[in-house]
Design a protein around this motif. Structure first.
Motif, PDB file in Angstrom:
ATOM      1  N   GLY A 340       2.838  15.484  -4.781  1.00  9.41           N
ATOM      2  CA  GLY A 340       1.672  16.031  -5.457  1.00  9.41           C
ATOM      3  C   GLY A 340       0.969  15.044  -6.369  1.00  9.41           C
ATOM      4  N   ASP A 341       1.454  13.791  -6.397  1.00 13.24           N
ATOM      5  CA  ASP A 341       0.821  12.760  -7.221  1.00 13.24           C
ATOM      6  C   ASP A 341      -0.323  12.097  -6.450  1.00 13.24           C
ATOM      7  OD1 ASP A 341       2.708  13.161  -9.263  1.00 13.24           O
ATOM      8  OD2 ASP A 341       4.114  11.765  -8.302  1.00 13.24           O
ATOM      9  N   TYR A 342      -1.303  11.568  -7.181  1.00 16.06           N
ATOM     10  CA  TYR A 342      -2.395  10.854  -6.527  1.00 16.06           C
ATOM     11  C   TYR A 342      -1.840   9.658  -5.754  1.00 16.06           C
ATOM     12  CZ  TYR A 342      -5.829  13.454  -9.303  1.00 16.06           C
ATOM     13  OH  TYR A 342      -6.609  14.448  -9.856  1.00 16.06           O
ATOM     14  N   ASN A 343      -2.315   9.500  -4.526  1.00 10.10           N
ATOM     15  CA  ASN A 343      -1.891   8.368  -3.697  1.00 10.10           C
ATOM     16  C   ASN A 343      -3.029   7.350  -3.657  1.00 10.10           C
ATOM     17  OD1 ASN A 343      -0.958   6.576  -1.815  1.00 10.10           O
ATOM     18  ND2 ASN A 343      -0.487   8.086  -0.241  1.00 10.10           N
ATOM     19  N   PHE A 344      -3.016   6.430  -4.618  1.00 11.85           N
ATOM     20  CA  PHE A 344      -4.090   5.447  -4.732  1.00 11.85           C
ATOM     21  C   PHE A 344      -3.968   4.329  -3.699  1.00 11.85           C
ATOM     22  CE2 PHE A 344      -3.677   7.131  -9.130  1.00 11.85           C
ATOM     23  CZ  PHE A 344      -4.942   7.693  -9.235  1.00 11.85           C
ATOM     24  N   GLU A 345      -2.837   4.268  -2.993  1.00 10.14           N
ATOM     25  CA  GLU A 345      -2.586   3.142  -2.096  1.00 10.14           C
ATOM     26  C   GLU A 345      -2.927   3.446  -0.642  1.00 10.14           C
ATOM     27  OE1 GLU A 345       0.676   0.741  -2.935  1.00 10.14           O
ATOM     28  OE2 GLU A 345       0.231   0.868  -5.052  1.00 10.14           O
ATOM     29  N   CYS A 346      -3.226   4.687  -0.314  1.00 10.76           N
ATOM     30  CA  CYS A 346      -3.560   5.005   1.072  1.00 10.76           C
ATOM     31  C   CYS A 346      -5.031   4.703   1.340  1.00 10.76           C
ATOM     32  CB  CYS A 346      -3.239   6.465   1.394  1.00 10.76           C
ATOM     33  SG  CYS A 346      -4.317   7.661   0.583  1.00 10.76           S
ATOM     34  N   LEU A 347      -5.361   4.551   2.604  1.00 10.82           N
ATOM     35  CA  LEU A 347      -6.741   4.216   2.973  1.00 10.82           C
ATOM     36  C   LEU A 347      -7.707   5.327   2.571  1.00 10.82           C
ATOM     37  CD1 LEU A 347      -8.386   1.977   4.367  1.00 10.82           C
ATOM     38  CD2 LEU A 347      -8.113   3.235   6.521  1.00 10.82           C
ATOM     39  N   GLY A 348      -7.214   6.564   2.551  1.00  7.70           N
ATOM     40  CA  GLY A 348      -8.053   7.696   2.179  1.00  7.70           C
ATOM     41  C   GLY A 348      -8.521   7.670   0.737  1.00  7.70           C
ATOM     42  N   GLY A 470       4.120   1.615  -0.549  1.00  8.10           N
ATOM     43  CA  GLY A 470       2.704   1.417  -0.252  1.00  8.10           C
ATOM     44  C   GLY A 470       2.466   0.131   0.527  1.00  8.10           C
ATOM     45  N   GLU A 471       3.206  -0.915   0.186  1.00  7.94           N
ATOM     46  CA  GLU A 471       3.077  -2.187   0.903  1.00  7.94           C
ATOM     47  C   GLU A 471       3.546  -2.053   2.340  1.00  7.94           C
ATOM     48  OE1 GLU A 471       3.932  -4.901  -3.107  1.00  7.94           O
ATOM     49  OE2 GLU A 471       5.495  -4.640  -1.591  1.00  7.94           O
ATOM     50  N   GLU A 472       4.671  -1.364   2.517  1.00  5.08           N
ATOM     51  CA  GLU A 472       5.218  -1.190   3.864  1.00  5.08           C
ATOM     52  C   GLU A 472       4.248  -0.423   4.759  1.00  5.08           C
ATOM     53  OE1 GLU A 472       7.940  -2.275   5.240  1.00  5.08           O
ATOM     54  OE2 GLU A 472       9.178  -3.001   3.577  1.00  5.08           O
ATOM     55  N   GLU A 473       3.521   0.513   4.170  1.00 12.50           N
ATOM     56  CA  GLU A 473       2.617   1.354   4.956  1.00 12.50           C
ATOM     57  C   GLU A 473       1.247   0.718   5.158  1.00 12.50           C
ATOM     58  OE1 GLU A 473       2.427   5.034   2.876  1.00 12.50           O
ATOM     59  OE2 GLU A 473       4.565   5.490   3.138  1.00 12.50           O
ATOM     60  N   ASN A 474       0.750   0.007   4.146  1.00 16.36           N
ATOM     61  CA  ASN A 474      -0.660  -0.380   4.156  1.00 16.36           C
ATOM     62  C   ASN A 474      -0.944  -1.877   4.271  1.00 16.36           C
ATOM     63  OD1 ASN A 474      -1.609   2.371   3.614  1.00 16.36           O
ATOM     64  ND2 ASN A 474      -0.683   2.095   1.603  1.00 16.36           N
ATOM     65  N   ILE A 475       0.067  -2.706   4.065  1.00 18.80           N
ATOM     66  CA  ILE A 475      -0.183  -4.157   4.061  1.00 18.80           C
ATOM     67  C   ILE A 475       0.610  -4.869   5.158  1.00 18.80           C
ATOM     68  CG2 ILE A 475      -0.052  -6.270   2.700  1.00 18.80           C
ATOM     69  CD1 ILE A 475      -0.397  -4.564   0.201  1.00 18.80           C
ATOM     70  N   PHE A 476       1.928  -4.713   5.147  1.00 21.42           N
ATOM     71  CA  PHE A 476       2.768  -5.466   6.072  1.00 21.42           C
ATOM     72  C   PHE A 476       2.442  -5.237   7.546  1.00 21.42           C
ATOM     73  CE2 PHE A 476       6.174  -5.334   2.521  1.00 21.42           C
ATOM     74  CZ  PHE A 476       5.533  -6.379   1.862  1.00 21.42           C
ATOM     75  N   PRO A 477       2.060  -4.016   7.961  1.00 24.73           N
ATOM     76  CA  PRO A 477       1.750  -3.834   9.388  1.00 24.73           C
ATOM     77  C   PRO A 477       0.581  -4.677   9.885  1.00 24.73           C
ATOM     78  CG  PRO A 477       2.110  -1.701   8.331  1.00 24.73           C
ATOM     79  CD  PRO A 477       2.026  -2.729   7.232  1.00 24.73           C
ATOM     80  N   PHE A 478      -0.235  -5.194   8.962  1.00 24.38           N
ATOM     81  CA  PHE A 478      -1.433  -5.929   9.362  1.00 24.38           C
ATOM     82  C   PHE A 478      -1.333  -7.431   9.078  1.00 24.38           C
ATOM     83  CE2 PHE A 478      -2.631  -1.590   8.062  1.00 24.38           C
ATOM     84  CZ  PHE A 478      -3.072  -1.113   9.293  1.00 24.38           C
ATOM     85  N   GLN A 479      -0.125  -7.902   8.712  1.00 25.08           N
ATOM     86  CA  GLN A 479       0.062  -9.319   8.389  1.00 25.08           C
ATOM     87  C   GLN A 479      -0.448 -10.232   9.509  1.00 25.08           C
ATOM     88  OE1 GLN A 479       4.284  -9.173   7.905  1.00 25.08           O
ATOM     89  NE2 GLN A 479       4.203  -9.447   5.680  1.00 25.08           N
ATOM     90  N   GLU A 480      -0.055  -9.902  10.715  1.00 26.67           N
ATOM     91  CA  GLU A 480      -0.349 -10.787  11.848  1.00 26.67           C
ATOM     92  C   GLU A 480      -1.819 -10.745  12.265  1.00 26.67           C
ATOM     93  OE1 GLU A 480       1.984 -12.986  13.362  1.00 26.67           O
ATOM     94  OE2 GLU A 480       3.014 -12.451  11.502  1.00 26.67           O
ATOM     95  N   GLU A 481      -2.622  -9.845  11.646  1.00 26.27           N
ATOM     96  CA  GLU A 481      -4.062  -9.801  11.910  1.00 26.27           C
ATOM     97  C   GLU A 481      -4.780 -10.965  11.219  1.00 26.27           C
ATOM     98  OE1 GLU A 481      -5.728  -7.446  13.694  1.00 26.27           O
ATOM     99  OE2 GLU A 481      -3.959  -6.214  14.141  1.00 26.27           O
ATOM    100  N   ALA A 482      -4.087 -11.622  10.301  1.00 27.71           N
ATOM    101  CA  ALA A 482      -4.738 -12.637   9.472  1.00 27.71           C
ATOM    102  C   ALA A 482      -5.108 -13.886  10.275  1.00 27.71           C
ATOM    103  CB  ALA A 482      -3.820 -13.033   8.319  1.00 27.71           C
ATOM    104  N   ASP A 483      -6.258 -14.479   9.913  1.00 26.26           N
ATOM    105  CA  ASP A 483      -6.647 -15.775  10.458  1.00 26.26           C
ATOM    106  C   ASP A 483      -5.891 -16.901   9.760  1.00 26.26           C
ATOM    107  OD1 ASP A 483      -8.916 -14.994  12.292  1.00 26.26           O
ATOM    108  OD2 ASP A 483      -9.645 -14.136  10.413  1.00 26.26           O
ATOM    109  N   ALA A 484      -5.494 -16.657   8.516  1.00 30.01           N
ATOM    110  CA  ALA A 484      -4.732 -17.655   7.763  1.00 30.01           C
ATOM    111  C   ALA A 484      -3.749 -16.940   6.849  1.00 30.01           C
ATOM    112  CB  ALA A 484      -5.669 -18.537   6.933  1.00 30.01           C
ATOM    113  N   MET A 485      -2.602 -17.574   6.641  1.00 27.28           N
ATOM    114  CA  MET A 485      -1.617 -17.071   5.680  1.00 27.28           C
ATOM    115  C   MET A 485      -1.441 -18.116   4.591  1.00 27.28           C
ATOM    116  SD  MET A 485       1.450 -15.083   7.617  1.00 27.28           S
ATOM    117  CE  MET A 485       1.147 -13.526   8.464  1.00 27.28           C
ATOM    118  N   PHE A 486      -1.308 -17.629   3.367  1.00 26.99           N
ATOM    119  CA  PHE A 486      -1.123 -18.538   2.237  1.00 26.99           C
ATOM    120  C   PHE A 486       0.078 -18.087   1.430  1.00 26.99           C
ATOM    121  CE2 PHE A 486      -1.786 -19.870  -2.176  1.00 26.99           C
ATOM    122  CZ  PHE A 486      -1.961 -21.239  -1.997  1.00 26.99           C
TER     123      PHE A 486
END
Length: 553
Positions: A340-348, A470-486
């Motif tokens: 019931g808490d605000y989910n500020f990390e989701c795409l919605g 939040g990272e596992e759901e919203n960031i890590f799945p798209f790591q390999e989409e990057a043109d560059a990693m730093f």
């Protein structure tokens, strides 16, 4: 026979003095969903092979708990190295380096000491299973410091000998399984039979030890190969090898030599070189208008964005920063999580449509008023921040959803350049004790939030599991989409953060759940000698966390 009273979940039971905690845990296992891995005795974590000596209050930890999962990984790692030693010899195990994780795989580089083949992997697995079937015990013994150093000197483990040279404690705990000795910081399971779920596959210059996740601790998931991430991590490991700093002992040697200023300047120059290469690649693409930057918490995104913008300016571009956070929906429209808490990390939580509408108009040369999110009122506001793109303008967009294709669905792919940034720690405690990248980021966040937000270390640790989800759901799945990693991690930074983090961690009282993590981090930081922050340049990414950055972060 002496009898002691043990209290578990409010229930009191009597046991003979000297009964192992493993025996007691077996009686309560049916009440727990996951396999019991450790026990807290009157608030102090103990391994299951220890024995009850007096009346006490017990609390069990399973593989689904963070400390329990770490214990499983540590035990499986030692069992794997024992397998390497038995199959390919003591030198192969001694020289193998446990480097980093990719997904749920732990990469162990054998450095040419063992053939990297499917047959080799099967032989190692077979030996591990044989030891597990026999339930061969892990024995723990405390050695006087000098004796521990002598033991590892005799076994040729110079990395451990060097690590202990800087230890202040008089005793060192060493583990042994069937004649194989090793040192680990943290706890161990009672015997090899507890390591039920694992796989070994050949990979690059070594092997991937595949292990269950904390979320699903009794099953193996298919190996998720993340090629770009692997290459970025391995590049950092190679840099450390060339610099002669692979372990904490190496770093401490460098600190004592008085040449830390040179090391800091060399790595800062190396990072600047890589940022420059990314800027050049952006320009070489010709039609990039949107630089999308994403990364997990405390990656140094803000400092990186500033330094990238400076590089772009030297190449004739005019960068403009845009924070995706300014496109948050109004607070009352924010989705809520299962609690019931605000989910500020989701795409919605982001007004994706408005963002895309604004960016499309900017790309078409139109004048657009950009929003600013008021975090105090929870409302998106318009304050006359108009923008219109000129020929050399480029937008530097930062936010956790920057790599998600849904975030920028209306923008042409050729107009976007995606960058993934994270603090990918390449330094090891010693060859067999890796430093999790999450530990470095947690310490970064703890120090920064105490300085800029007045947050306690207890609060930071308390929030960390939610941040990680939040990272596992919203960031890590798209790591390999990057043109560059730093990789923003700096080989010296934990020695800098130590001075700031230790007083914060010591403030956490023993009575709260976060104390266990605080104690673990304090023990970890104890391996490092300190480096004063005055040695850092004012544009260093590390200054985003300890303060003094010229970027006002």
């Amino acid at each position: 026979m002496s009898v002691v009273t043990v209290t578990i979940n409010g229930e009191k039971r009597e046991y003979a003095q000297g009964t192992s905690y493993e025996t007691i845990a077996a009686e309560y296992q049916q009440d727990y969903e996951g396999m019991i891995a450790l026990v807290a005795v009157n608030g102090k974590i103990r391994e299951l092979f220890k024995k009850v000596t007096k009346d006490c209050l017990l609390e069990f930890f399973t593989l689904g708990d963070d400390v329990g999962h770490k214990t499983y990984v540590r035990t499986a790692t030692m069992l794997f190295l024992k397998g390497i030693s038995d199959v390919f010899g003591a030198e192969a195990a001694r020289e193998s380096c446990v480097e980093f994780t990719i997904g749920h795989g732990l990469y162990v580089n054998t450095l040419g000491r063992a053939p990297v083949t499917a047959e080799s992997a099967e032989r190692i697995k077979a030996r591990m299973r044989e030891l597990a079937a026999k339930k061969v015990p892990f024995m723990k013994r405390s050695y006087p410091l000098e004796d521990a150093m002598e033991l590892f000197r005799e076994k040729g483990m110079k990395d451990k000998e060097k690590l202990f040279h800087y230890r202040m404690s008089s005793l060192v705990n060493i583990y042994e399984i069937d004649g194989y000795y090793d040192y680990y910081y943290g706890y161990m399971l009672p015997n090899a039979g507890y390591v039920k779920w694992f796989d070994v596959i050949p990979y690059e210059e070594g092997f991937m030890l595949l292990l269950p996740s904390k979320k699903n601790p009794t099953a193996l998931e298919p190996f998720d190969e993340r090629r770009k991430l692997f290459e970025t991590m391995e590049s950092s490991q190679d840099w450390g090898r060339k610099a002669g700093i692979e372990t904490v002992g190496d770093l401490n040697d460098q600190i004592c030599s008085g040449s830390m200023s040179d090391l800091i300047l060399i790595q800062e120059a190396e990072q600047e070189r890589k940022i420059g290469e990314i800027a050049k690649d952006i320009l070489d693409r010709g039609n990039v208008k949107f630089i999308m930057i994403a990364g997990p918490s405390s990656s140094g995104k803000t400092s990186f964005s500033h330094r990238l913008s400076i590089q772009l300016r030297t190449m004739g571009k005019t960068p403009h920063p845009i924070a995706l956070d300014d496109y948050f929906v109004n607070r009352e429209q924010t989705p809520r999580d299962e609690k019931g808490d605000y989910n500020f990390e989701c795409l919605g939580a982001i007004d994706v449509k408005q963002f895309n509408d604004d960016m499309v108009k900017l790309l078409a040369g139109e004048r657009v008023e950009l929003p600013t999110f008021n975090f105090k009122t929870g409302q998106r506001e318009y304050r006359g921040n108009y923008k219109q793109m000129e020929a050399d303008d480029i937008l530097v967009i930062e936010g956790i959803h920057g790599l998600n294709p849904e975030m920028s669905y209306a923008l042409p792919e050729e107009s976007k350049y995606k960058i993934y940034i994270s603090a990918l720690t390449a330094l090891n405690v010693d060859n067999h004790n890796r430093i999790p990248t999450t530990d470095g980021r947690l310490l970064r966040r703890m120090v920064r939030d105490a300085r800029t937000r007045g947050s306690s270390a207890q609060r930071t640790i308390q929030m960390w599991p939610s941040v990680r989800r939040g990272e596992e759901e919203n960031i890590f799945p798209f790591q390999e989409e990057a043109d560059a990693m730093f990789n923003s991690a700096q080989i010296f930074e934990l020695a800098v953060l130590k001075t700031f983090a230790e007083p914060l961690l010591f403030q956490i009282p023993k009575e709260v759940p976060e104390y266990y993590e605080a104690k673990r981090l304090l023990k970890f930081l104890d391996y490092f000698l300190s480096v004063p922050s005055e040695s850092l340049p004012n544009n260093s990414i590390c200054r985003e966390f300890v303060g003094g950055s010229c970027f006002n972060v």
